[in-house]
Design a protein around this motif. Structure first.
Motif, PDB file in Angstrom:
ATOM      1  N   ASP A 125     -39.396  53.696 -24.289  1.00 35.59           N
ATOM      2  CA  ASP A 125     -39.094  52.824 -23.150  1.00 35.59           C
ATOM      3  C   ASP A 125     -40.365  52.401 -22.416  1.00 35.59           C
ATOM      4  OD1 ASP A 125     -36.372  52.850 -23.602  1.00 35.59           O
ATOM      5  OD2 ASP A 125     -35.956  54.454 -22.172  1.00 35.59           O
ATOM      6  N   THR A 126     -41.356  53.291 -22.361  1.00 38.88           N
ATOM      7  CA  THR A 126     -42.614  52.930 -21.709  1.00 38.88           C
ATOM      8  C   THR A 126     -43.368  51.905 -22.539  1.00 38.88           C
ATOM      9  OG1 THR A 126     -42.707  55.207 -20.868  1.00 38.88           O
ATOM     10  CG2 THR A 126     -44.662  53.842 -20.560  1.00 38.88           C
ATOM     11  N   THR A 127     -43.337  52.051 -23.846  1.00 35.72           N
ATOM     12  CA  THR A 127     -43.955  51.055 -24.716  1.00 35.72           C
ATOM     13  C   THR A 127     -43.330  49.683 -24.498  1.00 35.72           C
ATOM     14  OG1 THR A 127     -44.301  52.766 -26.398  1.00 35.72           O
ATOM     15  CG2 THR A 127     -44.551  50.485 -27.099  1.00 35.72           C
ATOM     16  N   VAL A 128     -42.013  49.638 -24.425  1.00 38.09           N
ATOM     17  CA  VAL A 128     -41.319  48.362 -24.203  1.00 38.09           C
ATOM     18  C   VAL A 128     -41.688  47.785 -22.843  1.00 38.09           C
ATOM     19  CG1 VAL A 128     -39.058  47.279 -23.957  1.00 38.09           C
ATOM     20  CG2 VAL A 128     -39.445  48.959 -25.766  1.00 38.09           C
ATOM     21  N   LEU A 129     -41.818  48.639 -21.830  1.00 46.64           N
ATOM     22  CA  LEU A 129     -42.225  48.161 -20.506  1.00 46.64           C
ATOM     23  C   LEU A 129     -43.623  47.549 -20.556  1.00 46.64           C
ATOM     24  CD1 LEU A 129     -41.809  47.921 -17.436  1.00 46.64           C
ATOM     25  CD2 LEU A 129     -42.698  50.269 -17.238  1.00 46.64           C
ATOM     26  N   VAL A 130     -44.559  48.210 -21.224  1.00 44.52           N
ATOM     27  CA  VAL A 130     -45.913  47.670 -21.365  1.00 44.52           C
ATOM     28  C   VAL A 130     -45.873  46.317 -22.072  1.00 44.52           C
ATOM     29  CG1 VAL A 130     -48.141  48.024 -22.520  1.00 44.52           C
ATOM     30  CG2 VAL A 130     -47.067  49.910 -21.268  1.00 44.52           C
ATOM     31  N   ALA A 131     -45.081  46.211 -23.148  1.00 45.34           N
ATOM     32  CA  ALA A 131     -44.979  44.949 -23.884  1.00 45.34           C
ATOM     33  C   ALA A 131     -44.345  43.859 -23.017  1.00 45.34           C
ATOM     34  CB  ALA A 131     -44.159  45.156 -25.155  1.00 45.34           C
ATOM     35  N   THR A 132     -43.343  44.224 -22.248  1.00 43.77           N
ATOM     36  CA  THR A 132     -42.675  43.269 -21.359  1.00 43.77           C
ATOM     37  C   THR A 132     -43.637  42.722 -20.320  1.00 43.77           C
ATOM     38  OG1 THR A 132     -40.529  44.374 -21.637  1.00 43.77           O
ATOM     39  CG2 THR A 132     -40.829  43.026 -19.655  1.00 43.77           C
ATOM     40  N   LEU A 133     -44.384  43.612 -19.687  1.00 45.79           N
ATOM     41  CA  LEU A 133     -45.338  43.191 -18.659  1.00 45.79           C
ATOM     42  C   LEU A 133     -46.499  42.410 -19.267  1.00 45.79           C
ATOM     43  CD1 LEU A 133     -45.315  46.458 -16.551  1.00 45.79           C
ATOM     44  CD2 LEU A 133     -44.346  44.248 -15.873  1.00 45.79           C
ATOM     45  N   ALA A 134     -46.910  42.781 -20.479  1.00 47.38           N
ATOM     46  CA  ALA A 134     -47.981  42.042 -21.149  1.00 47.38           C
ATOM     47  C   ALA A 134     -47.559  40.595 -21.380  1.00 47.38           C
ATOM     48  CB  ALA A 134     -48.338  42.721 -22.474  1.00 47.38           C
ATOM     49  N   ARG A 135     -46.328  40.389 -21.866  1.00 46.48           N
ATOM     50  CA  ARG A 135     -45.848  39.019 -22.053  1.00 46.48           C
ATOM     51  C   ARG A 135     -45.751  38.293 -20.714  1.00 46.48           C
ATOM     52  NH1 ARG A 135     -40.371  37.612 -25.273  1.00 46.48           N
ATOM     53  NH2 ARG A 135     -39.419  38.933 -23.666  1.00 46.48           N
ATOM     54  N   GLY A 136     -45.304  39.002 -19.685  1.00 50.02           N
ATOM     55  CA  GLY A 136     -45.243  38.391 -18.369  1.00 50.02           C
ATOM     56  C   GLY A 136     -46.604  37.964 -17.863  1.00 50.02           C
ATOM     57  N   LEU A 137     -47.624  38.778 -18.108  1.00 53.60           N
ATOM     58  CA  LEU A 137     -48.976  38.421 -17.688  1.00 53.60           C
ATOM     59  C   LEU A 137     -49.500  37.208 -18.449  1.00 53.60           C
ATOM     60  CD1 LEU A 137     -50.658  41.931 -17.323  1.00 53.60           C
ATOM     61  CD2 LEU A 137     -50.328  40.248 -15.498  1.00 53.60           C
ATOM     62  N   VAL A 138     -49.242  37.168 -19.756  1.00 53.20           N
ATOM     63  CA  VAL A 138     -49.710  36.038 -20.557  1.00 53.20           C
ATOM     64  C   VAL A 138     -49.046  34.746 -20.091  1.00 53.20           C
ATOM     65  CG1 VAL A 138     -49.680  35.019 -22.866  1.00 53.20           C
ATOM     66  CG2 VAL A 138     -50.329  37.418 -22.575  1.00 53.20           C
ATOM     67  N   GLU A 139     -47.735  34.764 -19.913  1.00 54.07           N
ATOM     68  CA  GLU A 139     -47.032  33.555 -19.501  1.00 54.07           C
ATOM     69  C   GLU A 139     -47.455  33.127 -18.094  1.00 54.07           C
ATOM     70  OE1 GLU A 139     -44.665  30.228 -19.381  1.00 54.07           O
ATOM     71  OE2 GLU A 139     -45.344  31.424 -21.101  1.00 54.07           O
ATOM     72  N   THR A 140     -47.610  34.081 -17.188  1.00 55.39           N
ATOM     73  CA  THR A 140     -48.037  33.757 -15.824  1.00 55.39           C
ATOM     74  C   THR A 140     -49.425  33.130 -15.826  1.00 55.39           C
ATOM     75  OG1 THR A 140     -46.691  35.557 -14.917  1.00 55.39           O
ATOM     76  CG2 THR A 140     -48.485  34.726 -13.535  1.00 55.39           C
ATOM     77  N   ALA A 141     -50.330  33.682 -16.623  1.00 57.51           N
ATOM     78  CA  ALA A 141     -51.686  33.147 -16.700  1.00 57.51           C
ATOM     79  C   ALA A 141     -51.688  31.748 -17.310  1.00 57.51           C
ATOM     80  CB  ALA A 141     -52.574  34.087 -17.514  1.00 57.51           C
ATOM     81  N   ALA A 142     -50.865  31.538 -18.345  1.00 53.71           N
ATOM     82  CA  ALA A 142     -50.808  30.222 -18.976  1.00 53.71           C
ATOM     83  C   ALA A 142     -50.279  29.168 -18.005  1.00 53.71           C
ATOM     84  CB  ALA A 142     -49.930  30.282 -20.227  1.00 53.71           C
ATOM     85  N   ARG A 143     -49.278  29.536 -17.224  1.00 61.95           N
ATOM     86  CA  ARG A 143     -48.747  28.593 -16.245  1.00 61.95           C
ATOM     87  C   ARG A 143     -49.805  28.261 -15.183  1.00 61.95           C
ATOM     88  NH1 ARG A 143     -42.537  30.892 -15.219  1.00 61.95           N
ATOM     89  NH2 ARG A 143     -41.850  30.660 -17.400  1.00 61.95           N
ATOM     90  N   ALA A 144     -50.526  29.287 -14.732  1.00 62.85           N
ATOM     91  CA  ALA A 144     -51.579  29.047 -13.731  1.00 62.85           C
ATOM     92  C   ALA A 144     -52.642  28.095 -14.276  1.00 62.85           C
ATOM     93  CB  ALA A 144     -52.207  30.380 -13.322  1.00 62.85           C
ATOM     94  N   TRP A 145     -52.987  28.269 -15.543  1.00 64.40           N
ATOM     95  CA  TRP A 145     -53.980  27.387 -16.170  1.00 64.40           C
ATOM     96  C   TRP A 145     -53.464  25.951 -16.245  1.00 64.40           C
ATOM     97  CZ3 TRP A 145     -53.257  25.897 -21.622  1.00 64.40           C
ATOM     98  CH2 TRP A 145     -54.271  25.050 -22.092  1.00 64.40           C
ATOM     99  N   ARG A 146     -52.214  25.795 -16.662  1.00 65.03           N
ATOM    100  CA  ARG A 146     -51.650  24.447 -16.761  1.00 65.03           C
ATOM    101  C   ARG A 146     -51.550  23.761 -15.394  1.00 65.03           C
ATOM    102  NH1 ARG A 146     -48.326  26.941 -20.826  1.00 65.03           N
ATOM    103  NH2 ARG A 146     -46.651  27.292 -19.303  1.00 65.03           N
ATOM    104  N   GLU A 147     -51.413  24.573 -14.356  1.00 62.96           N
ATOM    105  CA  GLU A 147     -51.328  24.013 -13.005  1.00 62.96           C
ATOM    106  C   GLU A 147     -52.697  23.832 -12.355  1.00 62.96           C
ATOM    107  OE1 GLU A 147     -48.733  26.733 -11.055  1.00 62.96           O
ATOM    108  OE2 GLU A 147     -46.972  26.158 -12.262  1.00 62.96           O
ATOM    109  N   GLY A 148     -53.749  24.144 -13.111  1.00 68.43           N
ATOM    110  CA  GLY A 148     -55.097  23.913 -12.615  1.00 68.43           C
ATOM    111  C   GLY A 148     -55.659  24.996 -11.728  1.00 68.43           C
TER     112      GLY A 148
END
Length: 365
Positions: A238-261
């Motif tokens: 369950d901790t591994t899945v949490l790390v993977a979940t948050l990692a995807r969240g960080l990647v998507e959040t960063a990509a959105r921030a980049w697209r928004e300048g």
């Protein structure tokens, strides 16, 4: 929805003594003899006392958990045929002199880095998150730098080293960062800047190949992914899945921030090294550095900031509720490091700690 792949490195140990056993070749041979996909999923690592498996790229975190549980069980089954157990421990609690695997690359590493190579019996959890291009990938790398060490705090699962309590939640992270290319990195600015820096590092002759670019996160040289490399292997799936979940969240959040300048945070790598040290030392008990201010705060506040930062991305994938619950559970009950210490404090010796963790790894406890 971005796909995620997880790589877990696992320790091979004696059921009787709890000590690491150099039987990875036998484990891999057992998988190969069956002729199933285990031969392709399992891989050797630097030392013969460990083995790695990799999941498929998946979008659903429920399916990710099922696959992690499945492959832990498969590795455990092949380990038993080799007279061993498998344990999701990021370092060996018991003293060990690791046995390096054969091969030209590993021999070169031993000659180049000496004792650093010998000491690297460490087991990590690497998370691959899909990106559309190197351009997007580097934009993500630059923008998620101040958040990565929190994944190490969440995953901390290596309190013991060579038979003693290290005082750290993740002592693996301290050992791993002895590699000259490991740890936090300065912003790259662009895909061209990233590849130029990697070329410059390889041209020094200190590193053998791109696989030795050990940044906390990097562009994978095998897949169209960002590879996040800061986490200990986690005791509980369950901790591994949490790390993977948050990692995807960080990647998507960063990509959105980049697209928004939005510009990348300008924290130096030196400051992030301090944040990384603090996370490895304190883990879920805190204190941690706040990812926005870089000042000490409680673990609850720092991880709350992580959830707030990634909230929109997590809600869009349907993972927000599970992530909040996962963080709350870890803060209330502790993670792998605390579980290991609790087992030891119950009056068990380190061998029994290892045996208990092996049973947890394969779902028997």
């Amino acid at each position: 929805m971005r796909t995620v792949g997880v790589e877990e490195e696992l320790l091979l140990v004696s059921e009787r003594t709890g000590e690491p056993l150099a039987v990875s070749s036998a484990v891999l041979a057992s998988a190969a003899a069956e002729g199933d996909d285990g031969e392709d999923v399992l891989e050797k690592e630097l030392h013969q006392e460990q083995v790695e498996f990799a999941t498929r790229p998946l979008a659903d975190m429920g399916a990710m958990r099922e696959e992690i549980v499945r492959w832990r069980g498969e590795v455990g089954r092949h380990a038993e045929r080799a007279g061993a157990r498998v344990a999701a421990l990021a370092t060996s609690p018991l003293p060990v002199e690791p046995s390096r695997n054969l091969g030209r690359r590993y021999r070169w590493m031993a000659e180049q880095f000496g004792l650093t190579t010998q000491e690297q019996l460490t087991c990590g959890c690497h998370v691959h998150v899909s990106v559309e291009s190197d351009k997007e990938g580097v934009a993500v790398l630059d923008r998620m730098r101040p958040w990565l060490y929190l994944l190490n705090a969440i995953s901390g699962n290596s309190p013991f080293w060579q038979g003693v309590d290290s005082g750290y939640s993740s002592y693996r992270s301290r050992v791993w960062n002895r590699w000259p290319s490991a740890g936090p990195y300065e912003p790259f600015g662009s895909a061209e800047g990233y590849h130029s820096r990697v070329r410059d590092m390889l041209d020094t002759g200190v590193l053998r190949d791109p696989g030795m670019i050990y940044f906390d996160a990097r562009l994978s040289h095998n897949y169209p992914t960002v590879e996040i490399r800061v986490a200990d292997v986690c005791l509980e799936p369950d901790t591994t899945v949490l790390v993977a979940t948050l990692a995807r969240g960080l990647v998507e959040t960063a990509a959105r921030a980049w697209r928004e300048g939005e510009p990348a945070p300008d924290f130096s790598a030196g400051l992030l090294r301090l944040a990384s040290w603090r996370a490895g030392r304190s883990g879920l008990q805190g204190p941690l550095l706040h990812p926005v201010t870089m000042r000490e705060t409680s673990a609850e506040t720092a991880l709350g900031a992580l959830l707030t930062h990634t909230e929109d991305a997590l809600r869009d994938t349907g993972d927000h509720e599970a992530a909040v619950k996962g963080i709350e559970t870890l803060l209330a009950h502790g993670g792998g490091a605390q579980r290991q210490r609790e087992l030891y404090e119950e009056g068990r010796d380190l061998a029994e700690v290892v045996r208990a963790c092996a049973r947890i790894t394969t779902g028997e406890l």
